[in-house]
Design a protein around this motif. Structure first.
Motif, PDB file in Angstrom:
ATOM      1  N   LEU A  38       0.926  -1.263   0.226  1.00 10.40           N
ATOM      2  CA  LEU A  38      -0.040   0.024  -0.142  1.00 10.40           C
ATOM      3  C   LEU A  38       0.699   1.413   0.030  1.00 10.40           C
ATOM      4  O   LEU A  38       0.443   2.322  -0.750  1.00 10.40           O
ATOM      5  CB  LEU A  38      -0.838   0.178   1.057  1.00 10.40           C
ATOM      6  N   ALA A  39       1.916   1.150   0.742  1.00 11.06           N
ATOM      7  CA  ALA A  39       2.834   2.282   0.857  1.00 11.06           C
ATOM      8  C   ALA A  39       3.287   2.643  -0.716  1.00 11.06           C
ATOM      9  O   ALA A  39       3.757   3.837  -1.139  1.00 11.06           O
ATOM     10  CB  ALA A  39       4.042   2.211   1.903  1.00 11.06           C
ATOM     11  N   ALA A  46       1.454   9.148  -6.296  1.00 15.16           N
ATOM     12  CA  ALA A  46       2.203  10.529  -6.020  1.00 15.16           C
ATOM     13  C   ALA A  46       3.251  10.888  -7.140  1.00 15.16           C
ATOM     14  O   ALA A  46       3.293  11.993  -7.706  1.00 15.16           O
ATOM     15  CB  ALA A  46       2.644  10.639  -4.525  1.00 15.16           C
ATOM     16  N   HIS A  47       4.029   9.991  -7.195  1.00 21.47           N
ATOM     17  CA  HIS A  47       5.212  10.246  -8.480  1.00 21.47           C
ATOM     18  C   HIS A  47       4.522  10.528  -9.616  1.00 21.47           C
ATOM     19  O   HIS A  47       4.871  11.432 -10.421  1.00 21.47           O
ATOM     20  CB  HIS A  47       5.994   8.910  -8.502  1.00 21.47           C
ATOM     21  N   PHE A  48       3.477   9.562 -10.267  1.00 26.93           N
ATOM     22  CA  PHE A  48       2.829   9.609 -11.424  1.00 26.93           C
ATOM     23  C   PHE A  48       2.235  11.139 -11.614  1.00 26.93           C
ATOM     24  O   PHE A  48       2.149  11.892 -12.619  1.00 26.93           O
ATOM     25  CB  PHE A  48       1.768   8.690 -11.697  1.00 26.93           C
ATOM     26  N   ILE A  49       1.503  11.539 -10.453  1.00 26.73           N
ATOM     27  CA  ILE A  49       0.948  12.843 -10.303  1.00 26.73           C
ATOM     28  C   ILE A  49       1.628  13.964 -10.598  1.00 26.73           C
ATOM     29  O   ILE A  49       1.523  15.032 -11.319  1.00 26.73           O
ATOM     30  CB  ILE A  49      -0.153  12.883  -9.095  1.00 26.73           C
ATOM     31  N   LYS A  69      -5.857  11.097  -9.499  1.00 25.37           N
ATOM     32  CA  LYS A  69      -6.390  11.662  -8.163  1.00 25.37           C
ATOM     33  C   LYS A  69      -7.749  10.791  -7.532  1.00 25.37           C
ATOM     34  O   LYS A  69      -7.584  10.843  -6.353  1.00 25.37           O
ATOM     35  CB  LYS A  69      -6.937  13.073  -8.461  1.00 25.37           C
ATOM     36  N   GLU A  70      -8.404  10.089  -8.550  1.00 19.93           N
ATOM     37  CA  GLU A  70      -9.386   9.491  -7.973  1.00 19.93           C
ATOM     38  C   GLU A  70      -8.956   7.917  -7.375  1.00 19.93           C
ATOM     39  O   GLU A  70      -9.253   7.656  -6.252  1.00 19.93           O
ATOM     40  CB  GLU A  70     -10.354   8.756  -9.076  1.00 19.93           C
ATOM     41  N   MET A  71      -8.086   7.496  -7.962  1.00 17.54           N
ATOM     42  CA  MET A  71      -7.299   6.189  -7.257  1.00 17.54           C
ATOM     43  C   MET A  71      -6.589   6.519  -6.128  1.00 17.54           C
ATOM     44  O   MET A  71      -6.403   5.810  -5.381  1.00 17.54           O
ATOM     45  CB  MET A  71      -6.117   5.672  -8.239  1.00 17.54           C
ATOM     46  N   GLU A  72      -5.966   7.730  -5.964  1.00 17.50           N
ATOM     47  CA  GLU A  72      -5.331   8.058  -4.807  1.00 17.50           C
ATOM     48  C   GLU A  72      -6.257   8.319  -3.648  1.00 17.50           C
ATOM     49  O   GLU A  72      -5.838   8.179  -2.407  1.00 17.50           O
ATOM     50  CB  GLU A  72      -4.558   9.390  -4.872  1.00 17.50           C
ATOM     51  N   ASN A  73      -7.479   8.859  -4.021  1.00 16.69           N
ATOM     52  CA  ASN A  73      -8.551   8.910  -2.860  1.00 16.69           C
ATOM     53  C   ASN A  73      -9.279   7.486  -2.570  1.00 16.69           C
ATOM     54  O   ASN A  73     -10.124   7.480  -1.652  1.00 16.69           O
ATOM     55  CB  ASN A  73      -9.432  10.096  -3.376  1.00 16.69           C
TER      56      ASN A  73
END
Length: 218
Positions: A38-39, A46-49, A69-73
């Motif tokens: 998960l980490a 974060a890197h891709f964004i 951003k959706e996947m990040e949330n």
């Protein structure tokens, strides 16, 4: 990882193949690997964004940025791993009780208390009757359109439409009454009314310690 607010219950099987101290050691190892996974996922997203935001023409990557951003949330709640000896009925019951306990937890599942329309129950009962009828083949496979026509023969389901049936099948798939792989193109028109048949078939194809069993044959 792609479903918002997912709850995951890791289950470790074959406890009977391990010593007692090994079970706890493997439990810690598995949970540590999940945490690391998960980490790493969070770091990669974060890197891709950052890469997209730092590109020369970020406006061309808005769609990709929004998806990331959706996947990040999408948060994952990982519950404590349950170790199970699948040959012990007591352990299977313990797993069942643990699942039910978590499912009834409104903090984990805020929408757990939801009243279903009566037609859901009516279709569920009708499908059970069809699955148990003498004309049903052992494999329990049925074409979706044919299933709709069979259900429509019931007086109280005469107006059942395909779209509503698909919604109900998604619910019945989630609770394990049927299996419907709507996301697989070649299987989207097939409903498995006897999920146990699939389990039996997979047991023939996927065997635990198959290599050792084959090597033991003279």
């Amino acid at each position: 990882m792609r479903v918002p607010n997912s709850v995951v219950l890791p289950v470790g099987t074959h406890v009977d193949c391990c010593r007692e101290e090994e079970v706890e050691e493997k439990r810690r190892d598995i949970m540590a690997k999940i945490a690391a996974m998960l980490a790493e996922r969070k770091s990669n997203l974060a890197h891709f964004i950052n890469n997209l935001e730092g590109s020369e023409e970020p406006e061309f990557y808005v769609d990709q940025w929004e998806r990331l951003k959706e996947m990040e949330n999408c948060t994952l709640t990982i519950l404590k791993l349950v170790a199970v000896n699948c040959t012990d009925h007591h352990d299977i019951k313990k797993l069942e009780d643990t699942i039910l306990e978590h499912v009834k937890n409104e903090e984990l599942f805020p929408e757990v208390v939801r009243v279903l329309p009566p037609v859901y129950r009516q279709v569920e009962v009708a499908i059970v009757d069809i699955a148990q009828s003498e004309e049903m083949a052992d494999h329990g496979m049925m074409d979706l359109q044919y299933l709709l026509s069979k259900l429509s023969q019931c007086e109280h389901l005469a107006n059942l439409g395909r779209e509503l049936l698909q919604d109900i099948l998604r619910y019945l798939h989630r609770i394990g009454l049927v299996v419907w792989y709507e996301e697989i193109k070649h299987l989207e028109s097939t409903v498995f009314l006897q999920p146990t048949f699939l389990i039996t078939m997979f047991k023939l194809l996927v065997r635990y310690r198959l290599v050792q069993q084959l090597e033991s044959i003279s």
